[in-house]
Design a protein around this motif. Structure first.
Motif, PDB file in Angstrom:
ATOM      1  N   VAL A  19      17.316  36.518  68.348  1.00 46.08           N
ATOM      2  CA  VAL A  19      18.210  37.687  68.375  1.00 46.08           C
ATOM      3  C   VAL A  19      18.748  37.960  66.978  1.00 46.08           C
ATOM      4  CG1 VAL A  19      20.417  38.555  69.234  1.00 46.08           C
ATOM      5  CG2 VAL A  19      18.853  37.387  70.792  1.00 46.08           C
ATOM      6  N   ILE A  20      19.099  36.916  66.242  1.00 42.12           N
ATOM      7  CA  ILE A  20      19.603  37.079  64.877  1.00 42.12           C
ATOM      8  C   ILE A  20      18.539  37.712  63.982  1.00 42.12           C
ATOM      9  CG2 ILE A  20      20.306  35.788  62.816  1.00 42.12           C
ATOM     10  CD1 ILE A  20      21.758  33.846  64.740  1.00 42.12           C
ATOM     11  N   GLU A  21      17.304  37.292  64.158  1.00 45.91           N
ATOM     12  CA  GLU A  21      16.215  37.887  63.374  1.00 45.91           C
ATOM     13  C   GLU A  21      16.083  39.374  63.665  1.00 45.91           C
ATOM     14  OE1 GLU A  21      14.184  36.816  60.947  1.00 45.91           O
ATOM     15  OE2 GLU A  21      15.447  35.031  60.892  1.00 45.91           O
ATOM     16  N   GLN A  22      16.240  39.748  64.936  1.00 40.42           N
ATOM     17  CA  GLN A  22      16.146  41.165  65.307  1.00 40.42           C
ATOM     18  C   GLN A  22      17.307  41.963  64.727  1.00 40.42           C
ATOM     19  OE1 GLN A  22      15.144  41.994  69.570  1.00 40.42           O
ATOM     20  NE2 GLN A  22      14.958  39.762  69.721  1.00 40.42           N
ATOM     21  N   ALA A  23      18.459  41.307  64.537  1.00 41.58           N
ATOM     22  CA  ALA A  23      19.644  42.013  64.048  1.00 41.58           C
ATOM     23  C   ALA A  23      19.673  42.113  62.524  1.00 41.58           C
ATOM     24  CB  ALA A  23      20.907  41.311  64.547  1.00 41.58           C
ATOM     25  N   LYS A  24      18.902  41.297  61.825  1.00 39.91           N
ATOM     26  CA  LYS A  24      18.967  41.266  60.360  1.00 39.91           C
ATOM     27  C   LYS A  24      18.742  42.628  59.696  1.00 39.91           C
ATOM     28  CE  LYS A  24      18.085  36.405  59.314  1.00 39.91           C
ATOM     29  NZ  LYS A  24      17.155  35.413  58.712  1.00 39.91           N
ATOM     30  N   PRO A  25      17.839  43.483  60.215  1.00 46.90           N
ATOM     31  CA  PRO A  25      17.678  44.797  59.568  1.00 46.90           C
ATOM     32  C   PRO A  25      18.948  45.651  59.567  1.00 46.90           C
ATOM     33  CG  PRO A  25      15.803  44.316  60.982  1.00 46.90           C
ATOM     34  CD  PRO A  25      16.823  43.265  61.266  1.00 46.90           C
ATOM     35  N   LEU A  52      22.266  43.813  70.902  1.00 45.09           N
ATOM     36  CA  LEU A  52      21.975  42.541  70.239  1.00 45.09           C
ATOM     37  C   LEU A  52      23.237  41.683  70.115  1.00 45.09           C
ATOM     38  CD1 LEU A  52      19.567  43.827  67.433  1.00 45.09           C
ATOM     39  CD2 LEU A  52      18.946  42.410  69.405  1.00 45.09           C
ATOM     40  N   ALA A  53      24.353  42.336  69.814  1.00 42.05           N
ATOM     41  CA  ALA A  53      25.611  41.601  69.718  1.00 42.05           C
ATOM     42  C   ALA A  53      25.988  40.998  71.065  1.00 42.05           C
ATOM     43  CB  ALA A  53      26.726  42.526  69.223  1.00 42.05           C
ATOM     44  N   MET A  54      25.784  41.754  72.131  1.00 41.72           N
ATOM     45  CA  MET A  54      26.106  41.243  73.458  1.00 41.72           C
ATOM     46  C   MET A  54      25.174  40.108  73.852  1.00 41.72           C
ATOM     47  SD  MET A  54      27.034  44.834  75.380  1.00 41.72           S
ATOM     48  CE  MET A  54      27.603  44.110  76.905  1.00 41.72           C
ATOM     49  N   ARG A  55      23.921  40.196  73.472  1.00 39.05           N
ATOM     50  CA  ARG A  55      22.976  39.103  73.748  1.00 39.05           C
ATOM     51  C   ARG A  55      23.448  37.811  73.076  1.00 39.05           C
ATOM     52  NH1 ARG A  55      16.605  39.942  74.242  1.00 39.05           N
ATOM     53  NH2 ARG A  55      16.572  41.419  75.958  1.00 39.05           N
ATOM     54  N   LEU A  56      23.805  37.918  71.788  1.00 40.32           N
ATOM     55  CA  LEU A  56      24.234  36.727  71.060  1.00 40.32           C
ATOM     56  C   LEU A  56      25.567  36.204  71.597  1.00 40.32           C
ATOM     57  CD1 LEU A  56      23.212  34.911  68.829  1.00 40.32           C
ATOM     58  CD2 LEU A  56      24.549  36.247  67.185  1.00 40.32           C
ATOM     59  N   LEU A  57      26.415  37.119  72.051  1.00 38.69           N
ATOM     60  CA  LEU A  57      27.693  36.718  72.640  1.00 38.69           C
ATOM     61  C   LEU A  57      27.458  35.890  73.901  1.00 38.69           C
ATOM     62  CD1 LEU A  57      30.764  37.131  72.216  1.00 38.69           C
ATOM     63  CD2 LEU A  57      30.619  39.085  73.769  1.00 38.69           C
ATOM     64  N   GLY A  94      17.355  47.406  74.590  1.00 38.37           N
ATOM     65  CA  GLY A  94      17.191  48.632  73.804  1.00 38.37           C
ATOM     66  C   GLY A  94      17.107  48.403  72.307  1.00 38.37           C
ATOM     67  N   GLY A  95      17.459  47.204  71.859  1.00 36.54           N
ATOM     68  CA  GLY A  95      17.361  46.904  70.434  1.00 36.54           C
ATOM     69  C   GLY A  95      18.490  47.457  69.591  1.00 36.54           C
ATOM     70  N   SER A  96      19.554  47.997  70.208  1.00 37.78           N
ATOM     71  CA  SER A  96      20.682  48.526  69.436  1.00 37.78           C
ATOM     72  C   SER A  96      21.584  47.396  68.959  1.00 37.78           C
ATOM     73  CB  SER A  96      21.503  49.490  70.295  1.00 37.78           C
ATOM     74  OG  SER A  96      22.148  48.797  71.356  1.00 37.78           O
ATOM     75  N   ILE A  97      22.448  47.700  67.984  1.00 37.90           N
ATOM     76  CA  ILE A  97      23.394  46.694  67.485  1.00 37.90           C
ATOM     77  C   ILE A  97      24.268  46.174  68.625  1.00 37.90           C
ATOM     78  CG2 ILE A  97      25.440  46.362  66.049  1.00 37.90           C
ATOM     79  CD1 ILE A  97      24.219  48.088  63.950  1.00 37.90           C
ATOM     80  N   THR A  98      24.732  47.090  69.465  1.00 30.81           N
ATOM     81  CA  THR A  98      25.606  46.703  70.572  1.00 30.81           C
ATOM     82  C   THR A  98      24.908  45.730  71.507  1.00 30.81           C
ATOM     83  OG1 THR A  98      26.734  48.843  70.476  1.00 30.81           O
ATOM     84  CG2 THR A  98      26.989  47.555  72.492  1.00 30.81           C
TER      85      THR A  98
END
Length: 345
Positions: free
Chosen positions: A235-241, A179-184, A173-177
């Protein structure tokens, strides 16, 4: 028996004191010994458990993570021991006092109770080092009175590693949550350092977690390097915004995303598993599907293995081996995503 000098002691005071001392003699007591006993009691009462506990805490701060600023060392005492025994002279504390204090939580909060008992034992040893008369066996005797704890450790439910790719790819979904779970998942680190990750901690494909954020590492030089796979970097690039104040995963209001936010996300999907279980999924995969040496797999999780002497000689953090392993883990979980990237290229 001297009663004190004039003019500090008036004639009236002296007569009254003499009557009091004669009354003790009439009871078969030695007034001089009774006076000495009162002095000893007064000196003893200065050393209350609360004061000893604070002094013991201060003397150990240098050994504790972050100098004990989080209060984790002191909190078991503060919450479960000092409310009942804090005002008691440390030399008066016996096993029955300790048993009665910890009995309400001995089984229901077994881990906390054991920590409280351990901290109390340290306080008694600290008091003994100060020259006070204490029963150093009081905590062990209290443990015998309390009996064996009935509490059983409940492991955090984890997603079987075979099902992890489906779950990972559903976080789209591209949400912060998400993306954080993906990186986790991709890094297999604990939730706290992931939630507090800062962009200035990342250099190239290595994320360096500061030592104060690494569980079980007290040495200021014990920062932990995490190799980032290509998928993790994406994933980090997607979270940068979403970045705010340097933090990659900020919360809606202030601070960073909470662990509860990720747990609630999984709850809403009807799952019993929790984010911390991602680490177990990764560890099971390394054991069942790879030939990864144990030391390498444990280092991926940030675990410190081996004795003091062994660790003194083993200085490597297996960064290169872990880099290859984390790429394989990312390929497993993001297989469809990687295929799309390759086709687009």
């Amino acid at each position: 028996m001297g009663l004190g000098g004039y003019p500090n002691i008036t004639l009236r005071d002296a007569r009254q004191m003499a009557r009091d001392k004669r009354a003790l003699v009439a009871l078969g007591l030695d007034p001089i010994k009774e006076r000495e006993k009162q002095k000893r009691d007064a000196a003893r009462n200065i050393h209350l458990l609360r004061d000893i506990a604070l002094d013991a805490f201060e003397s150990r701060k240098a050994e504790l993570k972050g100098d004990g600023v989080n209060g984790r060392w002191f909190s078991p005492l503060e919450l479960h021991v000092l409310p009942k025994l804090g005002a008691v002279p440390v030399s008066d504390i016996d096993q029955k006092d300790i048993r009665d204090t910890l009995a309400p939580i001995w089984h229901d909060k077994a881990h906390t109770a054991s920590k409280a008992l351990n901290r109390l034992s340290i306080c008694l040893r600290h008091a003994a080092a100060l020259g006070l008369e204490v029963d150093l066996q009081a905590t062990e005797k209290a443990k015998a009175l309390l009996g064996k704890q009935r509490h059983k450790t409940q492991h955090i439910p984890a997603i079987p590693w075979q099902q992890m790719p489906d779950f990972y790819q559903s976080l789209n979904g591209g949400s912060i949550t998400e993306l954080a779970m993906r990186l986790l998942i991709l890094t297999a680190v604990r939730s706290k350092p992931l939630r507090f990750i800062r962009l200035d901690e990342i250099e190239g494909d290595v994320w360096t977690i500061p030592s104060e954020a690494v569980k079980g590492r007290k040495d200021a030089t014990s920062a932990f390097r995490v190799p980032l796979s290509q998928e993790a970097l994406a994933v980090i690039e997607q979270a940068k915004p979403f970045e705010r104040d340097g933090y990659l995963f900020p919360s809606i209001r202030k601070g960073v995303i909470s662990d509860a936010t990720m747990s609630r996300f999984m709850e809403r999907r009807g799952m019993v598993e929790r984010p911390h279980g991602f680490r177990s999924s990764f560890r099971d995969w390394t054991a069942e599907a790879t030939s990864t040496p144990r030391d390498v797999a444990e280092t991926c999780l940030g675990h410190v293995s081996g004795g003091v002497v062994e660790r003194a000689y083993k200085r490597t953090d297996f960064l290169e081996q872990r880099r290859m392993l984390m790429e394989r883990w990312a390929s497993l979980n993001a297989a469809d995503n990687l295929k799309v990237i390759m086709l687009s290229v």
